[in-house]
Write a protein that holds these residues in place. Structure first.
Motif, PDB file in Angstrom:
ATOM      1  N   TYR A  49       0.842  -1.192   0.000  1.00  0.00           N
ATOM      2  CA  TYR A  49       0.000   0.000   0.000  1.00  0.00           C
ATOM      3  C   TYR A  49       0.880   1.245   0.000  1.00  0.00           C
ATOM      4  O   TYR A  49       1.997   1.231   0.530  1.00  0.00           O
ATOM      5  N   ALA A  50       0.363   2.316  -0.574  1.00  0.00           N
ATOM      6  CA  ALA A  50       1.112   3.571  -0.643  1.00  0.00           C
ATOM      7  C   ALA A  50       0.815   4.492   0.542  1.00  0.00           C
ATOM      8  O   ALA A  50       1.680   5.238   0.975  1.00  0.00           O
ATOM      9  N   VAL A  51      -0.409   4.441   1.075  1.00  0.00           N
ATOM     10  CA  VAL A  51      -0.825   5.375   2.119  1.00  0.00           C
ATOM     11  C   VAL A  51      -1.296   4.637   3.373  1.00  0.00           C
ATOM     12  O   VAL A  51      -0.885   4.970   4.488  1.00  0.00           O
ATOM     13  N   LEU A  52      -2.172   3.671   3.211  1.00  0.00           N
ATOM     14  CA  LEU A  52      -2.779   2.988   4.355  1.00  0.00           C
ATOM     15  C   LEU A  52      -1.756   2.168   5.132  1.00  0.00           C
ATOM     16  O   LEU A  52      -0.976   1.420   4.557  1.00  0.00           O
ATOM     17  N   GLY A  89      -8.456   0.255  -3.731  1.00  0.00           N
ATOM     18  CA  GLY A  89      -9.077   1.445  -4.324  1.00  0.00           C
ATOM     19  C   GLY A  89      -9.031   2.636  -3.388  1.00  0.00           C
ATOM     20  O   GLY A  89      -8.755   3.763  -3.815  1.00  0.00           O
ATOM     21  N   LEU A  90      -9.290   2.403  -2.109  1.00  0.00           N
ATOM     22  CA  LEU A  90      -9.220   3.470  -1.116  1.00  0.00           C
ATOM     23  C   LEU A  90      -7.798   4.014  -1.030  1.00  0.00           C
ATOM     24  O   LEU A  90      -7.595   5.233  -0.992  1.00  0.00           O
ATOM     25  N   ASP A  91      -6.820   3.136  -1.031  1.00  0.00           N
ATOM     26  CA  ASP A  91      -5.422   3.549  -0.981  1.00  0.00           C
ATOM     27  C   ASP A  91      -5.092   4.442  -2.184  1.00  0.00           C
ATOM     28  O   ASP A  91      -4.470   5.495  -2.025  1.00  0.00           O
ATOM     29  N   GLY A  92      -5.542   4.039  -3.359  1.00  0.00           N
ATOM     30  CA  GLY A  92      -5.324   4.848  -4.552  1.00  0.00           C
ATOM     31  C   GLY A  92      -6.024   6.193  -4.478  1.00  0.00           C
ATOM     32  O   GLY A  92      -5.465   7.218  -4.898  1.00  0.00           O
ATOM     33  N   MET A  93      -7.246   6.212  -3.941  1.00  0.00           N
ATOM     34  CA  MET A  93      -7.972   7.472  -3.774  1.00  0.00           C
ATOM     35  C   MET A  93      -7.223   8.410  -2.832  1.00  0.00           C
ATOM     36  O   MET A  93      -7.093   9.601  -3.111  1.00  0.00           O
ATOM     37  N   LEU A  95      -4.035   8.385  -2.121  1.00  0.00           N
ATOM     38  CA  LEU A  95      -2.795   8.803  -2.759  1.00  0.00           C
ATOM     39  C   LEU A  95      -3.058   9.953  -3.726  1.00  0.00           C
ATOM     40  O   LEU A  95      -2.247  10.870  -3.855  1.00  0.00           O
ATOM     41  N   GLY A  96      -4.210   9.945  -4.375  1.00  0.00           N
ATOM     42  CA  GLY A  96      -4.559  10.986  -5.335  1.00  0.00           C
ATOM     43  C   GLY A  96      -5.066  12.278  -4.723  1.00  0.00           C
ATOM     44  O   GLY A  96      -5.204  13.278  -5.424  1.00  0.00           O
ATOM     45  N   LEU A  97      -5.351  12.277  -3.436  1.00  0.00           N
ATOM     46  CA  LEU A  97      -5.833  13.502  -2.776  1.00  0.00           C
ATOM     47  C   LEU A  97      -4.703  14.507  -2.597  1.00  0.00           C
ATOM     48  O   LEU A  97      -3.530  14.132  -2.475  1.00  0.00           O
ATOM     49  N   GLU A  98      -5.068  15.771  -2.561  1.00  0.00           N
ATOM     50  CA  GLU A  98      -4.098  16.810  -2.212  1.00  0.00           C
ATOM     51  C   GLU A  98      -3.603  16.522  -0.796  1.00  0.00           C
ATOM     52  O   GLU A  98      -4.350  16.021   0.054  1.00  0.00           O
ATOM     53  N   ARG A 102      -5.583  14.661   2.392  1.00  0.00           N
ATOM     54  CA  ARG A 102      -5.136  13.325   2.800  1.00  0.00           C
ATOM     55  C   ARG A 102      -4.757  13.348   4.280  1.00  0.00           C
ATOM     56  O   ARG A 102      -5.089  12.435   5.032  1.00  0.00           O
ATOM     57  N   ALA A 103      -4.090  14.416   4.706  1.00  0.00           N
ATOM     58  CA  ALA A 103      -3.692  14.538   6.117  1.00  0.00           C
ATOM     59  C   ALA A 103      -4.907  14.531   7.038  1.00  0.00           C
ATOM     60  O   ALA A 103      -4.866  13.932   8.121  1.00  0.00           O
TER      61      ALA A 103
END
Length: 176
Positions: A49-52, A89-93, A95-98, A102-103
């Motif tokens: 995962y990139a974010v989660l 999909g959530l992780d990708g979403m 990652l795509g947020l400003e 995202r913070a």
């Protein structure tokens, strides 16, 4: 001197005292969480995962089936695949947020993942991986029906974070 009471029985002085006490309590919880290491920057994303991170995955694994109750497959293997695809999909979403947005989402996850705040604001004493569907549904209902605007907003955010990536899956479109 007349005292004006709201429909909840609070006069202005009691309301201000409650607000001050709540602010102090939230500051204390925030400080405690920071000192206990509950800080996003110190935690790496889960493998693949990139974010989660792992705690976020546990949280959303508990929430998604309750939010998408009627739309989740009943066959265990299909259900697990749909859940994993939704998390990706959530992780990708995310990652795509400003970055500031995202913070904010990650702060919500931190609030729900940290043991003390999870107990206080969600009413769930066990880790999300051990939470029963009934506990999750009670938490969601409590936030949905709360008279506190921040909890209502948190409910809407959590539901959207669970539902949007689920609905975007081609396998989920018919059920969504």
């Amino acid at each position: 001197m007349s005292t004006h009471r709201s429909e909840h029985g609070l006069d202005r002085r009691s309301f201000l005292k409650l607000g001050l006490a709540s602010g102090v309590a939230l500051s204390g919880i925030s400080l405690t969480a920071g000192l206990a290491g509950c800080h996003r920057a110190e935690q790496a994303a889960a493998a693949g995962y990139a974010v989660l991170r792992d705690a976020d995955l546990s949280l959303m694994r508990a929430l998604i089936p309750s939010v998408m109750a009627g739309a989740m497959p009943t066959v265990a293997a299909e259900r697990e695949t749909r859940l994993t695809d939704t998390l990706k999909g959530l992780d990708g979403m995310l990652l795509g947020l400003e970055s500031p947005m995202r913070a904010e989402v990650l702060k919500l996850f931190d609030l729900l993942n940290f043991g003390l705040t999870r107990r206080l604001v969600a009413g769930v004493s066990s880790p999300w991986s051990d939470a029963t569907p009934q506990q999750v549904e009670e938490f969601l209902a409590r936030w949905r029906d709360s008279s506190v605007g921040a909890l209502n907003a948190g409910y809407r955010a959590v539901v959207k974070l669970a539902a949007a990536p689920f609905a975007m899956l081609s396998a989920s479109r018919a059920a969504s």
